[in-house]
Design an enzyme around this catalytic site. Structure first.
Site, PDB file in Angstrom:
ATOM      1  N   TYR A 180       8.937 -26.685 -15.499  1.00  0.00           N
ATOM      2  CA  TYR A 180       8.525 -27.414 -14.297  1.00  0.00           C
ATOM      3  C   TYR A 180       9.706 -27.487 -13.340  1.00  0.00           C
ATOM      4  O   TYR A 180      10.831 -27.739 -13.782  1.00  0.00           O
ATOM      5  CB  TYR A 180       8.092 -28.835 -14.658  1.00  0.00           C
ATOM      6  CG  TYR A 180       6.815 -28.915 -15.454  1.00  0.00           C
ATOM      7  CD1 TYR A 180       6.826 -28.721 -16.835  1.00  0.00           C
ATOM      8  CD2 TYR A 180       5.606 -29.201 -14.853  1.00  0.00           C
ATOM      9  CE1 TYR A 180       5.658 -28.798 -17.577  1.00  0.00           C
ATOM     10  CE2 TYR A 180       4.437 -29.270 -15.590  1.00  0.00           C
ATOM     11  CZ  TYR A 180       4.474 -29.074 -16.947  1.00  0.00           C
ATOM     12  OH  TYR A 180       3.318 -29.149 -17.677  1.00  0.00           O
ATOM     13  N   HIS A 217       3.558 -29.107 -10.605  1.00  0.00           N
ATOM     14  CA  HIS A 217       2.938 -28.130 -11.496  1.00  0.00           C
ATOM     15  C   HIS A 217       4.035 -27.238 -12.062  1.00  0.00           C
ATOM     16  O   HIS A 217       5.071 -27.057 -11.439  1.00  0.00           O
ATOM     17  CB  HIS A 217       1.935 -27.275 -10.734  1.00  0.00           C
ATOM     18  CG  HIS A 217       0.726 -28.033 -10.299  1.00  0.00           C
ATOM     19  ND1 HIS A 217      -0.147 -28.596 -11.203  1.00  0.00           N
ATOM     20  CD2 HIS A 217       0.239 -28.338  -9.081  1.00  0.00           C
ATOM     21  CE1 HIS A 217      -1.115 -29.206 -10.550  1.00  0.00           C
ATOM     22  NE2 HIS A 217      -0.905 -29.068  -9.256  1.00  0.00           N
ATOM     23  N   LYS A 220       1.061 -18.983 -12.672  1.00  0.00           N
ATOM     24  CA  LYS A 220       2.430 -19.203 -13.107  1.00  0.00           C
ATOM     25  C   LYS A 220       3.044 -17.840 -13.385  1.00  0.00           C
ATOM     26  O   LYS A 220       2.337 -16.857 -13.542  1.00  0.00           O
ATOM     27  CB  LYS A 220       2.456 -20.055 -14.376  1.00  0.00           C
ATOM     28  CG  LYS A 220       1.796 -21.416 -14.207  1.00  0.00           C
ATOM     29  CD  LYS A 220       1.847 -22.201 -15.485  1.00  0.00           C
ATOM     30  CE  LYS A 220       0.786 -23.277 -15.570  1.00  0.00           C
ATOM     31  NZ  LYS A 220       0.706 -24.179 -14.452  1.00  0.00           N
TER      32      LYS A 220
END
Lengths: 422, 334
Positions: free
Chosen positions: B260, B268, B299
């Site tokens: 993070y 997020h 991600k």
């Protein structure tokens, strides 16, 4: 309803939204909306992509942290009125209470018979009321603020009460000290236990908690075909099977020497497809129980840990729990690798035979399988639930599929064992 | 932060059955704020005990987190089981200490009882007021204050419970008249000796931590703490942590850590991280799978490892940490 608090369980997400909020760290500022009455689960908190150094952002973060700090600072206090006092029993690493109060105890704790009670049978009347709690039960009760547990009293303590046991001490004793008591409770197992209890399930230790468990019973095998034979009466199904298998034997003979499908008159496709299915497939319904005693050969890391009943299940009784709704094996992600087929196979062997509904839809049946178990994989306090089923693809004949009505998707999301308290 | 309790390093990390736990809320927030260590809450929140979205203390630390803190000198490891056994089961705690602890707990319990009775009085008062204002309008407000029958009489001087709202403290002054007040000690002894006294019965208290009565020991005998055993992905963990990332266990996304960019409360995660040995061979399929999964959840899939220092060249730079390099894979989907 096991507890008044259960009314406060937020009942599932709003329609059409299948988001598991516990998947991510949530903003503690929304906690207040849960603790109040007629609570709803908060919407996903708005999060940012990255820090942009604005005062707004840092203030929001500070507020969230403060909310978290406040929520965590909550102190567990017990009103004298409904107080349940427990006593730690260091020899067995369990605890007992003489006056358990509250609906929670209908599904937790157990009364020991005179010869099993570690405290002996001095006072039979008190023994009858005395509930013994397993380590995970005590810890859960302390954690939710239901039980006031005391250390054994030492000389010089006032009255018969020892010092109150702190939450930290409870973890140290009931999980940290399990090794010296030959107990099998680990932090992973406790995490799964408490998260299921928080969701409202009834959770009991399975017989294979700390041993391979009992030998495989007849429940683990499909009901033997003899059972359909009734004296003096052939069921039509059996008769048909008898004739059918004969004719298929003849077919096989001719298939070896001649064409796969003999020229002739075929009135439907099913007959043709049936002859085309030459490759043998796995059929879980044919497994038979060996005549000798069959001890389970499970790997210690992959054994059923808990039996779980749905919340509010009317069948559950503490004295006779009946067959559980789910069987859960707790697995430590840091110490094991993904299971091999052999490990999974022997784990599934210990679960009861549970065939899908023959009238059900194909996809649902495939998903449901003939045997199933739920794996709870714990990675440093984060639990993922997986449902593993012994599916038999050969058993679902595509060519026999009836026309499907309605949507294509069959069955509920079998993979997600994570309960919502329903 | 409004709550500024001074934390002195090294903080204790409690070890039990090879797991690392924290129980003190101040330590938890301190590590989060100062050391970017978030951990995972695994306990039940007693005020909302039937849900799994918000969890409470204790906080479980990954061995990597514990190791990092110990290496930094910010924490030391305490064998919690031995500590408790010695102090509570054997007679590690003196009689005086036990007495003092009990007294302190009783005081807290009394505070809680007071708070609760105050709340119920308040509720009653409001309900009465509501009822009354519907019928009569000129009744003095005092009339609805409940009589001082519930031993709300201890002097305010040593109260631990903070009087939060102003009207509460107003009410308090109303009854803290000298006529009704007892010394706090007399209340304690009375309630202890005889529960049927009109005084408030203290609530039972289950403290979260065992400190006090246990004393945090500072180990100064030069003996180095035993370092927590960590997996071989630790260099990548340390590297990303040094860059300011918060790292959380990542099995949910099929990786070792989730990174993070700030506190997970607010942000997020950016990366799914896997740490490997420099020369470790792995399936190309893992790279494809990880890359696709990472891109699917917005991600990056990150692989990293420690570059072995070439001993012949870098001999002079002894003691310097070997370099960790990380690579990020994104699925192009062209």
């Amino acid at each position: 309803m096991a507890d008044a608090d259960e009314d406060v369980i937020p009942r599932g997400p709003s329609k059409g939204e299948d988001v598991d909020l516990s998947d991510e760290t949530q903003d503690f500022r929304f906690l207040t909306s849960i603790s109040k009455e007629n609570a709803t689960i908060p919407k996903r908190g708005e999060k940012d992509f990255e820090s942009h150094g604005t005062a707004l952002q840092s203030n929001t973060l500070a507020a969230s942290r403060q909310a978290m700090h406040n929520a965590l600072s909550f102190q567990r206090v017990h009103q004298p009125k409904g107080l349940t006092v427990g006593h730690y029993h260091p020899e067995t690493n369990m605890a007992y209470s003489d006056n358990p109060k509250g609906p929670l105890f209908a599904r937790m704790g157990h009364v020991r018979s005179a010869k099993d009670d570690p405290l002996g049978d001095e006072d039979a009347r008190r023994r009858g009321q005395r509930l013994w709690f397993l380590p995970e039960e005590v810890l859960y009760l302390i954690e939710r603020g239901t039980l006031d547990l005391r250390w054994p009293p030492l000389d010089g303590d006032e009255g018969q009460m020892g010092l109150p046991m702190s939450l930290q001490a409870a973890y140290a004793m009931f999980i940290g000290d399990e090794d010296t008591h030959d107990g099998a409770l680990t932090l992973e197992r406790y995490s799964v236990y408490s998260s299921l209890k928080r969701s409202g399930y009834t959770v009991l230790r399975a017989p294979s908690w700390d041993s391979p468990g009992p030998p495989l019973s007849s429940h683990c095998y499909p009901p033997s075909p003899q059972r359909t034979w009734q004296p003096g009466f052939f069921s039509t199904a059996t008769l048909r099977k008898l004739f059918f298998s004969q004719s298929s034997d003849q077919d096989e003979q001719s298939q070896i020497t001649g064409p796969i499908i003999k020229p002739g008159l075929y009135r439907d496709y099913a007959t043709i497809y049936k002859r085309l299915s030459l490759i043998p497939f796995y059929d879980p319904t044919t497994a038979t129980q060996p005549s000798s005693q069959n001890d389970p050969s499970t790997d210690p890391a992959f054994r059923i840990t808990y039996h779980v009943w749905k919340p509010g299940s009317p069948k559950f009784k503490k004295s006779a729990p009946g067959p559980p709704d789910f069987r859960i094996a707790v697995i430590n992600a840091r110490e094991t690798t993904p299971p091999t087929l052999e490990q999974l196979g022997s784990l599934l062997e210990t679960t009861p035979y549970d065939a899908p509904n023959p009238e059900g839809q194909m996809n649902a049946n495939l998903k449901y399988g003939y045997k199933n178990v739920i794996l709870a994989v714990v990675d440093q306090g984060v639990t993922s639930y997986l449902r593993i089923a012994d599916a038999a693809f050969g058993m679902e004949k595509v060519y026999e599929r009836k026309a499907q009505r309605g949507g294509k998707r069959g069955g509920r999301g079998g993979g997600r064992g994570r309960g919502r308290g329903r | 932060m409004a709550t500024t309790t001074t934390i002195t390093e090294p903080v204790p990390i409690f070890k039990l059955a090879h797991r690392y736990l924290l129980y003190d809320v101040d330590v938890v927030t301190y590590l989060r704020r100062e050391h970017n260590i978030a951990g995972v809450f695994i306990g039940t929140l007693p005020q909302a005990s039937q849900q799994n979205v918000f969890l409470g203390l204790p906080l479980e630390l990954m061995p990597e987190e514990a190791r990092l803190l110990v290496e930094k000198g910010a924490a030391h490891i305490v064998d919690d089981v031995a500590e408790h056994k010695q102090n509570f089961l054997a007679k590690g705690l003196g009689t005086e200490e036990r007495k003092a602890y009990q007294a302190a707990l009783r005081k807290q319990g009394l505070g809680a009882a007071k708070e609760a009775s105050k709340k119920s009085d308040e509720k009653k008062k409001n309900a009465l007021k509501k009822m009354a204002t519907e019928n009569w309008n000129d009744i003095p407000d005092d009339m609805f204050d409940s009589a001082p029958r519930r031993g709300r009489r201890a002097p305010q001087a040593k109260q631990e419970v903070p009087a939060t709202s102003s009207d509460v403290s107003d009410e308090e002054t109303l009854f803290a008249s000298s006529a009704n007040s007892f010394p706090a000690s007399s209340i304690i002894s009375r309630t202890a000796s005889n529960a049927s006294t009109p005084g408030l019965e203290p609530y039972g208290v289950t403290p979260t931590t065992s400190y006090p009565p246990l004393q945090a020991l500072t180990i100064d005998d030069g003996k180095k703490d035993e370092l927590p055993v960590v997996p071989k992905s630790y260099p990548v963990y340390r590297h990303l942590h040094d860059k300011g990332y918060f790292l959380a266990p990542g099995l949910r996304f099929g990786c070792q850590y989730m990174a993070y960019p700030g506190d997970p409360l607010r942000f997020h995660s950016h990366f799914l991280c896997n740490g490997m040995d420099w020369d470790q061979e792995f399936d190309l399929l893992d790279l494809v799978g990880g890359g696709r999964l990472g891109t699917g959840v917005k991600k990056g899939f990150l692989v990293g490892g420690e570059q072995p220092s070439n001993s012949k060249i870098n001999e002079s730079k002894e003691g310097e940490k070997p370099e960790v390099r990380t690579f990020c894979v994104e699925w192009g989907g062209m």
